[in-house]
Design a protein around this motif. Structure first.
Motif, mmCIF file in Angstrom:
data_model
loop_
_atom_site.group_PDB
_atom_site.id
_atom_site.type_symbol
_atom_site.label_atom_id
_atom_site.label_comp_id
_atom_site.label_asym_id
_atom_site.label_seq_id
_atom_site.Cartn_x
_atom_site.Cartn_y
_atom_site.Cartn_z
ATOM 1 N N TYR A 1 0.854 -1.199 0.000
ATOM 2 C CA TYR A 1 0.000 0.000 0.000
ATOM 3 C C TYR A 1 0.888 1.247 0.000
ATOM 4 C CZ TYR A 1 -3.482 -3.350 1.792
ATOM 5 O OH TYR A 1 -4.310 -4.421 1.970
ATOM 6 N N PRO A 2 1.132 1.874 -1.135
ATOM 7 C CA PRO A 2 1.983 3.070 -1.169
ATOM 8 C C PRO A 2 1.497 4.163 -0.218
ATOM 9 C CG PRO A 2 1.590 2.259 -3.389
ATOM 10 C CD PRO A 2 0.699 1.472 -2.485
ATOM 11 N N ASP A 3 0.177 4.336 -0.104
ATOM 12 C CA ASP A 3 -0.384 5.279 0.865
ATOM 13 C C ASP A 3 -0.921 4.464 2.039
ATOM 14 O OD1 ASP A 3 -1.526 7.312 2.295
ATOM 15 O OD2 ASP A 3 -2.695 8.137 0.629
ATOM 16 N N TRP A 4 0.004 3.929 2.836
ATOM 17 C CA TRP A 4 -0.397 3.002 3.904
ATOM 18 C C TRP A 4 -1.312 3.673 4.915
ATOM 19 C CZ3 TRP A 4 -0.013 2.747 9.200
ATOM 20 C CH2 TRP A 4 -0.316 1.513 9.780
ATOM 21 N N ASP A 5 -1.077 4.927 5.239
ATOM 22 C CA ASP A 5 -1.904 5.612 6.233
ATOM 23 C C ASP A 5 -3.374 5.628 5.813
ATOM 24 O OD1 ASP A 5 0.011 6.244 8.179
ATOM 25 O OD2 ASP A 5 0.698 7.971 7.032
ATOM 26 N N LEU A 6 -3.618 5.890 4.541
ATOM 27 C CA LEU A 6 -4.995 5.918 4.048
ATOM 28 C C LEU A 6 -5.628 4.539 4.156
ATOM 29 C CD1 LEU A 6 -7.403 7.227 2.640
ATOM 30 C CD2 LEU A 6 -6.282 6.753 0.450
#
Length: 289
Positions: free
Chosen positions: A166-171
């Motif tokens: 997940y490149p945008d893991w926080d999202l």
């Protein structure tokens, strides 16, 4: 209920609802008395509701509170789920054991007929219960984690590979927690679900902090970007379809824009899956010969 309503009224400023700010406010957001006045109910009644004494509250009162707190559709549904769970006549929804549930042959045939993108079935706690070959390849790292059935939430918070996937893991982390929070209110008697939430809260500080925010979400349609260890970056659209024959289960299908690099990557992944998943069968044939 208390924590959810506290978190929502803390997000509404007096200015947003046309109230004076003042200089002597000791609470973040709206006061209980302000919510009660705007919702058209007594302060005492709203205080009881916020403290969890919600049994018997009418849909009209719940709707007035939802409008006052400017709840979105997912938050409003969550509020009504909490109220329903508190009802003395509420019946727990029919549940299935995710470890023993076996998909109907017709469902597996349907999944296998989808060849252009990953297709899979999940329950509310994000267990992967049935897949086509592309979904099995797509979530290969989820399947490498110990324990069955493979679980997307556990992978997100307890496997370091998820930060690459997940490149945008926080999202993705926020969405995962919101989905579990929503399911917990919708199915409050589900022991498997609460066991998972307890495990993640114990083992992941990231999960524990996010779960305490009381954000909720229904996951239906949109697009996501992934970085697969075999084929690289993919941006995929998704559609989540509730299964009428299996209440509580969702069929999700990922697809790529025609002619895009993501579509090429899915084709490469399908080729890799055909080779990778054929290896055990080929080995068995060799031993038999």
């Amino acid at each position: 209920m208390r924590e959810f309503l506290l978190s929502r009224r803390a997000q509404i400023s007096p200015e947003q609802v046309g109230l004076p700010t003042g200089s002597n406010r000791r609470v973040k957001g709206l006061r209980r008395s302000e919510v009660a006045t705007l919702a058209g109910i007594s302060v005492e009644y709203y205080t009881r509701i916020e403290r969890g004494s919600i049994s018997g509250a009418s849909p009209e009162i719940m709707d007035a509170i939802a409008k006052t707190l400017r709840l979105d559709d997912d938050e409003r549904a969550h509020l009504f789920d909490l109220a329903h769970a508190a009802s003395p006549v509420a019946r727990p929804p029919r549940r299935r054991n995710s470890k023993t549930w076996i998909p109907q042959r017709s469902l597996q045939w349907t999944l296998d007929a989808i060849t252009a993108g990953p297709a899979f079935v999940c329950n509310g706690r994000m267990d992967i219960l049935a897949v086509n070959s592309l979904a099995r390849a797509f979530y290969k790292d989820v399947y490498l984690m110990p324990g069955q059935p493979p679980n997307i939430a556990r992978y997100t918070f307890l496997d370091d590979r998820a930060h690459d996937f997940y490149p945008d893991w926080d999202l993705f982390a926020e969405v995962t927690v919101a989905i579990l929070r929503t399911e917990a209110s919708h199915d409050p008697h589900n022991k498997e679900l609460h066991d998972l939430i307890g495990e993640l809260s114990t083992r992941s500080e990231e999960f524990r902090q996010r779960y305490g925010a009381h954000n909720v979400r229904h996951h239906g349609t949109g697009s996501k970007t992934f970085h697969h260890s075999v084929v690289g970056e993919l941006t995929l659209a998704y559609e989540g379809l509730e299964m009428a024959a299996e209440p509580g289960l969702t069929l999700t299908i990922y697809s790529a824009e025609p002619g895009s690099k993501s579509e090429e990557a899915l084709s490469l992944l399908a080729s890799w899956a055909a080779t990778e998943f054929a290896k055990p069968a080929l080995g068995s044939l060799a031993r038999e010969s």
